[in-house]
Scaffold this motif. Structure first.
Motif, PDB file in Angstrom:
ATOM      1  N   ASN A  48       0.995  -1.416  -0.017  1.00  0.00           N
ATOM      2  CA  ASN A  48       0.010   0.204   0.105  1.00  0.00           C
ATOM      3  C   ASN A  48       0.842   1.241   0.153  1.00  0.00           C
ATOM      4  N   GLY A  49       1.434   1.666  -1.285  1.00  0.00           N
ATOM      5  CA  GLY A  49       2.396   2.685  -1.402  1.00  0.00           C
ATOM      6  C   GLY A  49       3.709   2.291  -0.948  1.00  0.00           C
ATOM      7  N   ILE A  94       8.355   0.173   2.804  1.00  0.00           N
ATOM      8  CA  ILE A  94       9.361   0.806   3.490  1.00  0.00           C
ATOM      9  C   ILE A  94       9.302   0.308   4.924  1.00  0.00           C
ATOM     10  N   TRP A 118      13.123  12.075   5.150  1.00  0.00           N
ATOM     11  CA  TRP A 118      11.667  12.054   4.962  1.00  0.00           C
ATOM     12  C   TRP A 118      11.228  11.718   6.374  1.00  0.00           C
ATOM     13  N   TYR A 161      10.871   7.830   8.159  1.00  0.00           N
ATOM     14  CA  TYR A 161      11.993   7.190   8.640  1.00  0.00           C
ATOM     15  C   TYR A 161      12.110   6.932   9.898  1.00  0.00           C
ATOM     16  N   ASN A 191      17.656   8.024   0.057  1.00  0.00           N
ATOM     17  CA  ASN A 191      16.624   8.426  -0.544  1.00  0.00           C
ATOM     18  C   ASN A 191      17.148   9.621  -1.767  1.00  0.00           C
ATOM     19  N   ASN A 217      13.089  13.600  -0.607  1.00  0.00           N
ATOM     20  CA  ASN A 217      12.166  14.371   0.022  1.00  0.00           C
ATOM     21  C   ASN A 217      12.547  14.658   1.343  1.00  0.00           C
ATOM     22  N   ILE A 271      11.377   6.348  -5.048  1.00  0.00           N
ATOM     23  CA  ILE A 271       9.939   6.808  -5.082  1.00  0.00           C
ATOM     24  C   ILE A 271       9.927   7.809  -6.070  1.00  0.00           C
ATOM     25  N   TYR A 272      10.696   8.793  -6.293  1.00  0.00           N
ATOM     26  CA  TYR A 272      10.749   9.952  -7.153  1.00  0.00           C
ATOM     27  C   TYR A 272      11.605   9.689  -8.158  1.00  0.00           C
ATOM     28  N   SER A 331       3.195   6.547  -6.923  1.00  0.00           N
ATOM     29  CA  SER A 331       2.499   7.621  -5.981  1.00  0.00           C
ATOM     30  C   SER A 331       2.945   8.862  -6.838  1.00  0.00           C
ATOM     31  N   LYS A 332       4.357   8.999  -6.963  1.00  0.00           N
ATOM     32  CA  LYS A 332       4.810  10.385  -7.496  1.00  0.00           C
ATOM     33  C   LYS A 332       5.051  10.327  -9.030  1.00  0.00           C
TER      34      LYS A 332
END
Ligand SMILES: Cc1ncc(COP(=O)(O)O)c(C=O)c1O
Length: 395
Positions: free
Chosen positions: A101-102, A107, A128, A131, A174, A178, A209-210, A241-242
């Motif tokens: 779920n995302g 993570i 972020w 974490y 990351n 973010n 994720i980005y 998501s992104k």
């Protein structure tokens, strides 16, 4: 009454700001909202159609915990495409993938499955904000490496070496980041990998994720593209998501070696099970699109970044880091704050007095900074940044 594990978790400050913004809007006040942690683009048409088709064929049953096979295979293929040497030697396949779920759950699963009570998890600040909370929930200890704009908000091999102890279990990276928008180059990742090669017990969680939102094409590299030798102790996390503009459909995933995947499946099997079947249909359709379909979004983010930079640079009172990816600008307001002040009060004043919503850096581990999102319409972004500059220069 509340367990100590949960009692000590902090509420997400981004959600708090959003509640305040919504209250102001409900009172009829105009707010220039620069807090968004999500794209303002719609999901791809093909993904929307796939959901509608799935509803029509009564696709409403439980799916396997780790996701439907077609989706897991597509994710493995996408990951192989970004990790060339791994792909040509010991490629990923669907069995290495857990759809969650995302990215957030992916993570959480990895941290929970890897970190034992008292074990240390290393990551750089600004980070972020979930974490440290996830590490805390797992009973682990966060070891935070400070970084600043001067070194591009990236940890150095020497800093990593220094942070490692006999209790270190996991390093979280990351990139693009973010909240700062920093991006590690392939060479920098290789240098970090050299430190890890000397410390065989340490795992890596690479939060990518980005990944598609980078401003200098080719600057970004997947951690395992730079460090294929670390395949057997690296978890790559990503999602739609992104870069896929579908935050609310909650599609994230981990790609992990065969030693870890069964534990991730087991944990998810006893918590949430497989993600929504309709979202999986959307994800399959989205992953079949060529990456060039997402190029206009990347270019639009680049234009918006440049627009915001141009306006914000008119202020002499702040230091702005030029982001290399993601959709945030991280601004150092230290010159405007007394030693005992952090950016929480400043962000609140910005909102009350200039009607611009930004996020304080406090919960990102950067107490003198604010985060400005440019995932918003250019008109709102320009007006918001102009108001911000006027306000900050009046202090
Ligand atoms: C760095 C980072 N990792 C992971 C996530 C989680 O993304 P998702 O919405 O897919 O759970 C976010 C979302 O804000 C993020 O910024």
């Amino acid at each position: 009454m509340i367990s100590s594990r949960v009692r000590n978790l902090k509420e997400s400050s981004t959600l708090k700001v959003n509640a305040l913004v919504n209250r102001m809007k409900a009172e009829g006040k105009e707010v220039f909202n620069l807090t968004a942690g999500e794209p303002d683009f719609p999901p791809p048409e093909a993904a929307k159609k796939a959901v509608i088709d799935a509803v029509a064929r009564n696709d409403a049953k439980y799916t396997p915990t780790a996701g439907i096979q077609e989706l897991r295979d597509l994710i493995a293929a996408r990951t192989n495409g970004q990790q060339k040497e791994v792909a040509s030697t010991r490629p990923w396949n669907g069995s290495h993938v857990v759809v969650s779920n995302g990215g957030k759950q992916a993570i959480f699963n990895a941290v929970f499955a890897l970190v034992d009570s008292g074990e240390e998890v290393v990551f750089g600040a600004p980070y972020w904000l979930s974490y440290p909370e996830m590490v805390k929930a797992a009973g682990g200890v966060s070891v935070v490496i400070p970084t600043g704009a001067a070194n591009g908000y990236r940890i150095t091999p020497a800093q990593l070496e220094h942070a490692i102890t006999a209790r270190t279990k996991l390093l979280i990276l990351n990139s693009p980041s973010n909240p700062t928008g920093s991006v590690y180059s392939r060479e920098e990742l290789m240098k970090l990998g050299e430190v890890l090669a000397k410390n065989p017990g340490i795992w890596v969680l690479s939060d990518e994720i980005y990944d598609r939102i980078e401003f200098e094409k080719g600057e970004w590299a997947s951690f395992l593209d730079a460090n294929p030798a670390l395949r057997d102790r690296t978890v790559t996390v990503n999602g739609l998501s992104k870069s896929g503009a579908m935050t609310g459909w909650r599609v994230g995933w981990s790609v992990a070696p065969e030693t870890l995947t069964p534990a991730l499946v087991s944990l998810q099997g006893h918590t949430t099970s497989g993600i929504c079947s309709l979202s999986q249909a959307a994800a399959v359709a989205s992953l079949k699109l060529p990456s060039s379909d997402f190029e206009p979004q990347r270019l639009e983010y680049l234009n918006r970044r440049n627009l915001a930079l141009e306006v914000l640079r008119k202020s002499a009172k702040i230091k702005i880091y030029e982001p290399r990816g993601a959709f945030y600008l991280f601004v150092d307001c230290g010159a405007l704050l007394k030693d005992d002040q952090d950016a929480n009060g400043l962000a609140e004043r910005i909102l009350q007095e200039s009607k611009v919503a930004v996020v304080s850096g406090v919960d990102f581990g950067a107490p003198k900074c604010i985060r400005i999102s440019f995932a918003t319409r250019p008109e709102t972004l320009r007006e918001g940044c102009e108001r911000l500059v006027r306000f900050l220069d009046s202090l």
